[in-house]
Design a protein around this motif. Structure first.
Motif, PDB file in Angstrom:
ATOM      1  N   ASP A 148       0.827  -1.209   0.000  1.00  0.00           N
ATOM      2  CA  ASP A 148       0.000   0.000   0.000  1.00  0.00           C
ATOM      3  C   ASP A 148       0.865   1.264   0.000  1.00  0.00           C
ATOM      4  O   ASP A 148       0.545   2.244  -0.684  1.00  0.00           O
ATOM      5  CB  ASP A 148      -0.937   0.002   1.206  1.00  0.00           C
ATOM      6  N   GLU A 149       1.949   1.241   0.760  1.00  0.00           N
ATOM      7  CA  GLU A 149       2.852   2.391   0.796  1.00  0.00           C
ATOM      8  C   GLU A 149       3.496   2.625  -0.568  1.00  0.00           C
ATOM      9  O   GLU A 149       3.621   3.773  -1.026  1.00  0.00           O
ATOM     10  CB  GLU A 149       3.927   2.176   1.857  1.00  0.00           C
ATOM     11  N   ARG A 151       2.310   1.715  -3.515  1.00  0.00           N
ATOM     12  CA  ARG A 151       1.280   2.204  -4.436  1.00  0.00           C
ATOM     13  C   ARG A 151       0.990   3.675  -4.198  1.00  0.00           C
ATOM     14  O   ARG A 151       0.828   4.453  -5.146  1.00  0.00           O
ATOM     15  CB  ARG A 151       0.015   1.372  -4.276  1.00  0.00           C
ATOM     16  N   ASP A 152       0.925   4.075  -2.921  1.00  0.00           N
ATOM     17  CA  ASP A 152       0.691   5.484  -2.610  1.00  0.00           C
ATOM     18  C   ASP A 152       1.853   6.354  -3.094  1.00  0.00           C
ATOM     19  O   ASP A 152       1.651   7.437  -3.642  1.00  0.00           O
ATOM     20  CB  ASP A 152       0.508   5.667  -1.101  1.00  0.00           C
ATOM     21  N   THR A 153       3.075   5.866  -2.896  1.00  0.00           N
ATOM     22  CA  THR A 153       4.258   6.642  -3.260  1.00  0.00           C
ATOM     23  C   THR A 153       4.376   6.829  -4.766  1.00  0.00           C
ATOM     24  O   THR A 153       4.718   7.908  -5.252  1.00  0.00           O
ATOM     25  CB  THR A 153       5.525   5.956  -2.721  1.00  0.00           C
TER      26      THR A 153
END
Length: 326
Positions: A148-149, A151-153
């Motif tokens: 998730d991190e 993908r967010d980044t």
């Protein structure tokens, strides 16, 4: 599934700790660009011995080129690659060769350490405590958070995952039990423990499973072929819809035994045996992460439209196929 989830506060603390390590690692490796042209390509040394020495000298650092949060996936390689290390290993050691090769090919690459809760210090150099020793369902939560991190980044809808040993099997739990199938396009496993191991038959001896668990952590007990975890993981289909799978295995695997237990069944699966068409390849369980032939199979899996014939060169156990830096 309540017994397989973590206390929220404990997960938050763990996430913050891991983020701190990743950010520190990124700072140390900031001199390596996230994508490299031919004239400034990162050195790629296919050598387990070199990886061992490097990790001992540079603990808790990202492999070359990884964890650059300014990296923007290209149209040619639109999904970032998440690297998942194996049992009692870590990102520094495990991905010494593959990370810079992927970056040189134009991929955004991210790696992390997980499963350190057991506090065990025995393992490959590169981090303390040893990684990949916690119960696998707990480590799968860490993987979910890290994906998730990433993908967010990067702003990417999906990632590709490449894992070694436990790191090639653990994502299957994430895909099937934690909703990860919506976030992953392709799972590539190097000698993954997909159907468990009998540890050359030793796991059948009385007291051995308990001894392995005490010495190497809960994840080792989970990976035994007759464990409750393996029964749960493989109760249904080997795969989940919407995800492609590639398994790259060596017949000289002395950890995941029999070696065929790494292979998966399913319509979206490609199983590769390194020795097919290349009998001089003697790569074993550790060495496959540094092997030039295995490395090319990974690249072919991630970008099948531009696949090339993997090299067939002598490749000894542990070290993988040695070559000059390139």
């Amino acid at each position: 599934m309540a017994n397989l989830t973590r206390d929220r506060s404990a997960r938050t603390a763990r996430r913050r700790r891991r983020l701190g390590v990743v950010l520190a690692a990124a700072a140390v490796s900031a001199t390596f660009p996230a994508s490299a042209a031919a004239d400034d390509a990162l050195p790629v040394i296919n050598s387990g011995a070199a990886a061992f020495a490097h990790a001992a000298a540079h603990p808790d650092t990202a492999p070359a080129g990884a964890n650059d949060d300014s990296c923007t996936p290209s149209p040619e390689h639109p999904r970032p690659v998440v690297l998942v290390h194996g049992t009692v290993e870590n990102m520094t050691f495990n991905w010494y060769s593959l990370s810079p090769r992927l970056v040189n090919e134009g991929y955004c690459v991210f790696a992390f350490n997980y499963g350190q809760d057991s506090g065990l210090g025995v393992g490959a150099p590169g981090t303390f405590p040893a990684g990949g020793t916690a119960a696998i369902p707990d480590s799968a939560v860490e993987l979910a958070e890290f994906v998730d991190e990433v993908r967010d980044t990067t702003g990417s809808e999906k990632v590709d995952i490449v894992g070694h040993s436990q790191g090639g099997m653990l994502p299957r739990y994430y895909l099937g039990e934690l909703g990860g199938a919506d976030a992953v396009e392709h799972l590539v496993g190097l000698s993954p423990s997909n159907h468990g191991t009998d540890v050359l038959g030793l796991s059948k001896l009385p007291g051995v499973p308990e001894l392995l668990q005490a010495g190497l952590g809960d994840s080792v007990r989970d990976q035994l072929a007759d464990s409750e975890f393996m029964a749960e993981l493989n109760a249904g289909d080997d795969t989940v819809p919407g995800v492609d799978y590639t398994v790259i295995q060596t017949k000289y695997d002395e950890v995941v035994t029999p070696h065929t237990s790494a292979f998966l069944d399913g319509p979206q699966v490609t199983n590769v045996l390194l020795q097919d068409g290349c009998e001089i390849n003697l790569t074993d369980h550790i060495g496959i992460a540094f092997d030039r032939r295995a490395e090319q199979y990974v690249l072919n899996a991630l970008d099948p439209d531009n696949a090339v014939e993997p090299p067939c060169v002598p490749s000894p156990p542990f070290n993988g196929a040695s070559t000059e830096a390139r």
